[in-house]
Design a protein around this motif. Structure first.
Motif, PDB file in Angstrom:
ATOM      1  N   ILE A 158       0.836  -1.209   0.000  1.00 45.37           N
ATOM      2  CA  ILE A 158       0.000   0.000   0.000  1.00 45.37           C
ATOM      3  C   ILE A 158       0.869   1.256   0.000  1.00 45.37           C
ATOM      4  O   ILE A 158       0.588   2.217  -0.713  1.00 45.37           O
ATOM      5  N   THR A 159       1.933   1.242   0.777  1.00 44.94           N
ATOM      6  CA  THR A 159       2.839   2.390   0.825  1.00 44.94           C
ATOM      7  C   THR A 159       3.448   2.643  -0.550  1.00 44.94           C
ATOM      8  O   THR A 159       3.520   3.794  -1.012  1.00 44.94           O
ATOM      9  N   GLU A 160       3.881   1.598  -1.241  1.00 49.52           N
ATOM     10  CA  GLU A 160       4.452   1.748  -2.581  1.00 49.52           C
ATOM     11  C   GLU A 160       3.402   2.243  -3.564  1.00 49.52           C
ATOM     12  O   GLU A 160       3.689   3.103  -4.408  1.00 49.52           O
ATOM     13  N   GLN A 161       2.182   1.743  -3.467  1.00 51.47           N
ATOM     14  CA  GLN A 161       1.133   2.207  -4.361  1.00 51.47           C
ATOM     15  C   GLN A 161       0.816   3.681  -4.141  1.00 51.47           C
ATOM     16  O   GLN A 161       0.602   4.424  -5.100  1.00 51.47           O
ATOM     17  N   TRP A 162       0.783   4.135  -2.895  1.00 50.91           N
ATOM     18  CA  TRP A 162       0.549   5.552  -2.622  1.00 50.91           C
ATOM     19  C   TRP A 162       1.681   6.407  -3.176  1.00 50.91           C
ATOM     20  O   TRP A 162       1.445   7.504  -3.691  1.00 50.91           O
ATOM     21  N   ARG A 163       2.913   5.893  -3.098  1.00 50.35           N
ATOM     22  CA  ARG A 163       4.046   6.633  -3.664  1.00 50.35           C
ATOM     23  C   ARG A 163       3.861   6.774  -5.169  1.00 50.35           C
ATOM     24  O   ARG A 163       4.042   7.858  -5.731  1.00 50.35           O
ATOM     25  N   GLN A 164       3.472   5.692  -5.828  1.00 47.00           N
ATOM     26  CA  GLN A 164       3.241   5.740  -7.270  1.00 47.00           C
ATOM     27  C   GLN A 164       2.081   6.669  -7.618  1.00 47.00           C
ATOM     28  O   GLN A 164       2.147   7.416  -8.598  1.00 47.00           O
ATOM     29  N   ILE A 165       1.024   6.643  -6.834  1.00 51.53           N
ATOM     30  CA  ILE A 165      -0.114   7.533  -7.063  1.00 51.53           C
ATOM     31  C   ILE A 165       0.326   8.987  -6.944  1.00 51.53           C
ATOM     32  O   ILE A 165      -0.062   9.836  -7.756  1.00 51.53           O
ATOM     33  N   VAL A 202       3.346  10.240  -7.452  1.00 52.42           N
ATOM     34  CA  VAL A 202       4.188  10.568  -8.607  1.00 52.42           C
ATOM     35  C   VAL A 202       3.319  10.803  -9.840  1.00 52.42           C
ATOM     36  O   VAL A 202       3.484  11.788 -10.567  1.00 52.42           O
ATOM     37  N   LEU A 203       2.377   9.897 -10.073  1.00 55.26           N
ATOM     38  CA  LEU A 203       1.502  10.028 -11.242  1.00 55.26           C
ATOM     39  C   LEU A 203       0.604  11.260 -11.144  1.00 55.26           C
ATOM     40  O   LEU A 203       0.342  11.921 -12.153  1.00 55.26           O
ATOM     41  N   SER A 204       0.144  11.577  -9.957  1.00 53.53           N
ATOM     42  CA  SER A 204      -0.691  12.782  -9.773  1.00 53.53           C
ATOM     43  C   SER A 204       0.096  14.031 -10.103  1.00 53.53           C
ATOM     44  O   SER A 204      -0.415  14.936 -10.781  1.00 53.53           O
ATOM     45  N   ARG A 205       1.345  14.078  -9.653  1.00 53.17           N
ATOM     46  CA  ARG A 205       2.184  15.250  -9.969  1.00 53.17           C
ATOM     47  C   ARG A 205       2.443  15.349 -11.468  1.00 53.17           C
ATOM     48  O   ARG A 205       2.416  16.444 -12.041  1.00 53.17           O
TER      49      ARG A 205
END
Length: 68
Positions: free
Chosen positions: A29-36, A38-41
């Motif tokens: 979940i932590t890795e997915q939030w990091r990816q989210i 990055v993608l949001s930015r």
């Protein structure tokens, strides 16, 4: 008394596996939030560029498609 000890050992084993699973899920979940994030930015950057006209190209300066 052995039955009680066996049941206790089974519960301890089960808890150990559950703790491991929880840690793995937390890491995922932590890795997915990091990816989210990055993608949001990146999406915000692209939206800003589109709004400012950076991606609006002049058709006369573009090469024709490969099938021509």
């Amino acid at each position: 008394m052995t039955d009680l000890a066996e049941r206790l050992e089974a519960l301890e084993t089960r808890i150990a596996f559950q703790d491991q699973t929880i840690e793995e899920l937390n890491a995922t979940i932590t890795e997915q939030w990091r990816q989210i994030d990055v993608l949001s930015r990146k999406l915000e950057t692209v939206e800003e560029q589109v709004r400012s006209g950076v991606y609006i190209a002049d058709p006369s300066t573009e090469a024709p498609p490969p099938h021509y």
